[in-house]
Design a protein around this motif. Sequence first.
Motif, PDB file in Angstrom:
ATOM      1  N   GLN A  96       1.207  -1.318  -0.811  1.00 46.55           N
ATOM      2  CA  GLN A  96       0.080  -0.235   0.230  1.00 46.55           C
ATOM      3  C   GLN A  96       0.877   1.121  -0.066  1.00 46.55           C
ATOM      4  O   GLN A  96       0.797   2.328  -0.489  1.00 46.55           O
ATOM      5  CB  GLN A  96      -0.701  -0.200   1.112  1.00 46.55           C
ATOM      6  CG  GLN A  96      -2.217  -1.251   1.418  1.00 46.55           C
ATOM      7  CD  GLN A  96      -2.300  -1.127   2.720  1.00 46.55           C
ATOM      8  OE1 GLN A  96      -2.280  -0.631   3.639  1.00 46.55           O
ATOM      9  NE2 GLN A  96      -3.675  -1.880   2.485  1.00 46.55           N
ATOM     10  N   VAL A  97       2.066   1.426   0.927  1.00 47.25           N
ATOM     11  CA  VAL A  97       2.660   2.557   0.786  1.00 47.25           C
ATOM     12  C   VAL A  97       3.534   2.379  -0.664  1.00 47.25           C
ATOM     13  O   VAL A  97       3.149   3.906  -1.481  1.00 47.25           O
ATOM     14  CB  VAL A  97       3.894   1.971   1.966  1.00 47.25           C
ATOM     15  CG1 VAL A  97       4.943   3.002   1.092  1.00 47.25           C
ATOM     16  CG2 VAL A  97       3.359   2.594   2.963  1.00 47.25           C
ATOM     17  N   LEU A  98       3.867   1.236  -0.676  1.00 49.03           N
ATOM     18  CA  LEU A  98       4.439   1.798  -2.488  1.00 49.03           C
ATOM     19  C   LEU A  98       3.448   2.236  -3.650  1.00 49.03           C
ATOM     20  O   LEU A  98       3.804   3.085  -4.688  1.00 49.03           O
ATOM     21  CB  LEU A  98       4.923   0.234  -2.842  1.00 49.03           C
ATOM     22  CG  LEU A  98       6.090   0.265  -4.128  1.00 49.03           C
ATOM     23  CD1 LEU A  98       6.805   1.229  -3.686  1.00 49.03           C
ATOM     24  CD2 LEU A  98       6.638  -0.825  -3.973  1.00 49.03           C
ATOM     25  N   ALA A  99       1.995   1.899  -3.869  1.00 49.79           N
ATOM     26  CA  ALA A  99       1.349   2.128  -4.499  1.00 49.79           C
ATOM     27  C   ALA A  99       0.967   3.462  -3.814  1.00 49.79           C
ATOM     28  O   ALA A  99       1.552   3.886  -5.566  1.00 49.79           O
ATOM     29  CB  ALA A  99       0.184   1.075  -4.442  1.00 49.79           C
ATOM     30  N   THR A 100       0.286   3.582  -3.358  1.00 44.23           N
ATOM     31  CA  THR A 100       0.385   5.434  -3.123  1.00 44.23           C
ATOM     32  C   THR A 100       1.591   6.165  -3.351  1.00 44.23           C
ATOM     33  O   THR A 100       1.126   7.179  -3.251  1.00 44.23           O
ATOM     34  CB  THR A 100      -0.671   5.595  -1.781  1.00 44.23           C
ATOM     35  OG1 THR A 100       0.448   4.994  -0.697  1.00 44.23           O
ATOM     36  CG2 THR A 100      -2.046   4.141  -1.677  1.00 44.23           C
TER      37      THR A 100
ATOM     38  N   LEU C  77      11.646   4.222   7.603  1.00 47.39           N
ATOM     39  CA  LEU C  77      11.469   5.171   6.898  1.00 47.39           C
ATOM     40  C   LEU C  77      12.164   6.072   7.138  1.00 47.39           C
ATOM     41  O   LEU C  77      12.300   7.121   7.459  1.00 47.39           O
ATOM     42  CB  LEU C  77      10.177   5.268   7.882  1.00 47.39           C
ATOM     43  CG  LEU C  77       9.654   7.137   6.357  1.00 47.39           C
ATOM     44  CD1 LEU C  77       9.972   6.376   4.755  1.00 47.39           C
ATOM     45  CD2 LEU C  77       8.130   7.179   5.987  1.00 47.39           C
ATOM     46  N   GLY C  78      13.529   5.625   7.900  1.00 45.29           N
ATOM     47  CA  GLY C  78      14.974   6.652   8.090  1.00 45.29           C
ATOM     48  C   GLY C  78      15.685   6.300   7.505  1.00 45.29           C
ATOM     49  O   GLY C  78      17.054   6.713   7.604  1.00 45.29           O
ATOM     50  N   HIS C  79      16.470   4.696   7.458  1.00 48.42           N
ATOM     51  CA  HIS C  79      17.459   4.467   6.766  1.00 48.42           C
ATOM     52  C   HIS C  79      18.660   5.670   5.532  1.00 48.42           C
ATOM     53  O   HIS C  79      20.057   5.602   5.843  1.00 48.42           O
ATOM     54  CB  HIS C  79      17.399   3.331   5.682  1.00 48.42           C
ATOM     55  CG  HIS C  79      17.609   2.112   6.897  1.00 48.42           C
ATOM     56  ND1 HIS C  79      16.957   1.896   7.905  1.00 48.42           N
ATOM     57  CD2 HIS C  79      18.849   1.266   6.875  1.00 48.42           C
ATOM     58  CE1 HIS C  79      17.802   1.183   8.703  1.00 48.42           C
ATOM     59  NE2 HIS C  79      18.422   0.446   8.162  1.00 48.42           N
ATOM     60  N   SER C 259      14.127   8.288   2.166  1.00 52.04           N
ATOM     61  CA  SER C 259      14.018   7.170   2.661  1.00 52.04           C
ATOM     62  C   SER C 259      12.970   6.137   1.847  1.00 52.04           C
ATOM     63  O   SER C 259      13.244   4.714   2.014  1.00 52.04           O
ATOM     64  CB  SER C 259      13.492   7.812   3.980  1.00 52.04           C
ATOM     65  OG  SER C 259      14.850   7.873   4.342  1.00 52.04           O
ATOM     66  N   GLY C 260      11.778   6.895   1.593  1.00 50.57           N
ATOM     67  CA  GLY C 260      10.837   6.400   1.112  1.00 50.57           C
ATOM     68  C   GLY C 260      11.519   5.890  -0.233  1.00 50.57           C
ATOM     69  O   GLY C 260      11.840   4.952  -0.914  1.00 50.57           O
ATOM     70  N   GLU C 261      12.354   6.312  -1.272  1.00 50.10           N
ATOM     71  CA  GLU C 261      12.738   6.122  -1.945  1.00 50.10           C
ATOM     72  C   GLU C 261      13.965   4.313  -2.002  1.00 50.10           C
ATOM     73  O   GLU C 261      13.377   3.968  -3.005  1.00 50.10           O
ATOM     74  CB  GLU C 261      13.843   6.987  -3.016  1.00 50.10           C
ATOM     75  CG  GLU C 261      12.825   8.218  -3.860  1.00 50.10           C
ATOM     76  CD  GLU C 261      14.082   8.782  -4.461  1.00 50.10           C
ATOM     77  OE1 GLU C 261      13.099  10.159  -4.666  1.00 50.10           O
ATOM     78  OE2 GLU C 261      14.817   8.986  -4.565  1.00 50.10           O
ATOM     79  N   LEU C 262      14.553   4.005  -1.138  1.00 54.06           N
ATOM     80  CA  LEU C 262      15.049   3.153  -0.596  1.00 54.06           C
ATOM     81  C   LEU C 262      14.012   1.900  -0.692  1.00 54.06           C
ATOM     82  O   LEU C 262      14.165   1.021  -0.597  1.00 54.06           O
ATOM     83  CB  LEU C 262      15.654   4.061   0.352  1.00 54.06           C
ATOM     84  CG  LEU C 262      17.146   4.319   0.423  1.00 54.06           C
ATOM     85  CD1 LEU C 262      17.990   4.249   1.438  1.00 54.06           C
ATOM     86  CD2 LEU C 262      18.370   3.233  -1.205  1.00 54.06           C
ATOM     87  N   ILE C 263      13.233   1.995   0.294  1.00 52.38           N
ATOM     88  CA  ILE C 263      12.140   1.165   0.439  1.00 52.38           C
ATOM     89  C   ILE C 263      11.297   1.016  -1.139  1.00 52.38           C
ATOM     90  O   ILE C 263      11.330  -0.450  -1.029  1.00 52.38           O
ATOM     91  CB  ILE C 263      11.038   1.525   1.151  1.00 52.38           C
ATOM     92  CG1 ILE C 263      11.304   2.114   2.517  1.00 52.38           C
ATOM     93  CG2 ILE C 263       9.460   0.826   1.199  1.00 52.38           C
ATOM     94  CD1 ILE C 263      10.395   2.137   3.410  1.00 52.38           C
TER      95      ILE C 263
END
Lengths: 306, 388, 331
Positions: A96-100, C77-79, C259-263
Amino acid sequence: MSPELLFIQALNGLQFGVLLFLMAAGLTLVFGIMSFINLAHGSLYMFGAYFAAAAYQATGSFLVSVGAGFCGVFVLGALIDRCGFFVLHRRDHLDQVLATFGVVLFSNEVARMIWGASPIFMELPESMADSISLFGLSYPAYRILIIAVGLVVAVGLYLLIERTRIGMLIRAGASNRSMVAALGVNIGWLNTFIFALGAGLAGLAGAMVGPILSVQPGMGDPILITTLVVIVIGGIGSIRGAFLGALVVGVVDTLGRTVMPFVLRQSLDPETANTVGPALSSLAVYVLMAVILALKPDGLFPVKKR
Amino acid sequence: MNTRQHAAAVALAMAAGSFSGASLADVRIGFLATLSGGGAALGQDMVDGFNLALEERGGKLGGQNIQLLKEDDQMKPDVGVQAVQKFIEKEKVDLVAGVTFSNVMMAVAKPLADADITFVGSNAGPAPLAGKLCSKAFFFASWQNDNQAEVLGKYATDKGYRKVYLMAPNYQSGRDQVVGFKRFYKGTVAGEVYTQLNQPDYSAELAQLQAAGADAVYAFFPGGMGVNFIKQFKQAGLLGRLPLLTASTVDGTQLPALKEMALGTLAGSFWGPDSANPASKAFVAAFEKKYGRIPSQYAAQAYDSALLIDSALKKTGGRVADKVALRNALRAADYASLRGAYRFGPNGFPIQDFHVFEVARDAGGRVSLKQVGTPLKAHQDAYAGECK
Amino acid sequence: MNSMTHTHGGQTLLGMGKGRLRVAVTVVLTGLFLLVPVYAGVAGDSYSLILFGRVLVFALAAVGLNFALGYGGMVSLGHAMYLGLGAYTVAILSHHGVNSGVVHLLAVGAVTAVLAVPVGFIALRTQGIAFIMITLAFAQMLFFVFVGLKQYGGDEGLTIAELSGFGALTANKTALYLSMMVALGLALALLRRVVASRFGLVLRATRINERRVRAVGTSPLGYRLVGYVMSAELCAVAGYFLANLTAFASPAYMAWTVSGELIVMVLLGGTGTLVGPVVGAAVFLLLEEGLKALTDHWMAIMGPVIVLIVLFLKDGLWGLLGDGESGKGGH
């Protein structure tokens, strides 16, 4: 710092908190009841502001613009839930995180393609642009309106959830989803309604801030982070938690920005105080969240799961 | 055309050129700007301004065909470095121009200097590059970051303001701006407030401002922050009651979102769209015709960068291989600039006039900037002395 | 995280065993990465070293994050905080005249441990979304600290005049590229052993059922903390390389979006697989680069592509090649 100024700052904190509540209410409902993390909640807020600005430019009526912000995004929310997001309800949170996240990128770019990269025009109508005098300091009347709208929404949500049939289903859904479905309730439509309601509230928040903030692509990203902070502090899924969490964050952030530098100036030399103060105030909300989560991992007002 | 073929073509053309004295290879210019994300409005204006100058000259500058290569740095320093390496190593550009934000500018300065690439800056002018880290290969057609604050400091002193309240976001540019203002302001500082970066709501700071008993306000809030700030300053009933001196807060990208709300705000800049300079008049008319909006100073700076390159290429007869000659030609700044005549200091930053503008209606009734004074004439930045 | 995708082994379209297909793809990928410096040397195009160098940096960081996220179930979400910390360690030491590469690496390791141990200890008290948010909170704090650090450039960042010194190889682009490949290879080899070890077994078990781990008399916290710190260290080493690649350190390296892009990279490639994050980082960055060349509105394409990948590739790109490794399995 005089008591009058402190009162005004507390009022500012309340106003910011109420605004955060409008955002947080939708996010926490969707998250708590549908177990769906919607990062695109900030994009809905952005569209609310854009719809309101467009409606205002077309009609010149503030009421119409607020209506357009709420209704436009309510419909948009219902549409995207029916047309795609419902697939994600059954996925795990990471999906969900990725898609949104992808939806956020897309929405920001769409806003830029339609309305341009620069902020667009949105003003406060003359009738509401006055400021009132509080203890010798002028205070914008519109801020009082924001506080009033936020409180009305809070009471409305309370009544909806505690006193109506649909509210009963929502409460039941938050505690035990499969049981509600087993009782023959069409949980799909209930979900869509909740999602659209949350979206509409985000749109309302966007419409309300349109006259005081810059309406531009990506305007929802910073507020999304703060909203996530609010619902985590308050306890996910709890409207009461979202309300109190929003007020706590609003007040701590505002007082952190005003009272802390003042206190530091009393104890440190001005140069150091001017360096340390702003740095600390940027951290205040995050420190608050880290402390609360370290002590109460489920937030201040967790929903009891059965 | 791949790189090897291109290199061969360049070699051939250069050989031909050395015999005939004509038909040189195209000049390749890399243009770096922020074209996506929150800062895209500025970058887009820069690209539009540069492109307009190119189009007016039939795709040529200094009589040479120009190959313009555009890259988006996403406002990320590491992406900026990668894009500049692409210009240098892969595209083998002769010149790099543009750069929107200071954090990207600081990051790309070293790779540009290491490769000895001639650079024409169109916006960002961070202090270290004007001082200790200056380069003989860099020319900024814009201004050093502090300048727009300095001119307001001088203005405040001239006007006799005794207690000015200073407001800026808490980051490097914000702090530089406050230092710049204080450099030319002789009165007392009623208060100094640093807000959070990208803070949406300023009500708390505005309440404090009112309690401080200041007789004027200096504010630096670039981008969306400026729109937020002006709207809220106006709604708090302060606009008109307190003189508001601003830098990068009511520029051409922000005014369309503010319109009448910003009337009366003062702004410091090196150029405004109401300039009586003939080159500027022609530019404003052409820009409005093509893009349907009043050009911002960022569009003007990029357009002026192209004019600067145009003048240098004319002087060298289009030769870019002789870097010393090209840089001498750039340093001369011998062209009809939108801002009028100026010269470069030893650090590659202009020594130029700075004006104060008021947000007012133009002849067509639209909200725009109107020049009200020129407190600093032939002004040089404070860091030039550190450039060795 | 409750995805228990069931393995459905068997043959792929190519008729190869899935395990063997993965080996083949890994070999091809390694070969391609090795060809980059050769191409750069022959064609005189050292830009490719920068482009693929950045891919390697983010691949290493994503592999590091995946160790916490995919194997340990710790969605941080902090790496990017550690990526930036590694870069700043190099920049600050160099700023003060300490140029030895060995010292830089040791300092990166030490500084990261000093930060990651307390942060991990506090953050691991929480779970699920709270863990995501508390790691974000710590990263934001560090971000604002560096934005405010005037003596090190604040948000304008710090230029690294002298890169990490390794004698004659200092600032040699090819040497830097190859050392990144070696570092990534070592990290993958190390994690492969760790995942298979008793430690790795317990770590994976804590992700699936913490209560049972407790029930057999093992305290999960210690295992998770060690896993978290290891993962942070890998990200910090990636930061060390990013600093050397760009000769720059900036707070932008530790923005929450990074951090988001890494995930995204980890999920794109496939969580809980060793090589997945490498594929994810490469596809993400190269796609971005390719789309940017097409249009300024590249995000309008990138967004839907990400959504489609989530909807149709449940186990990420690496998952396409079968379920040979058992990051998500264990049931």
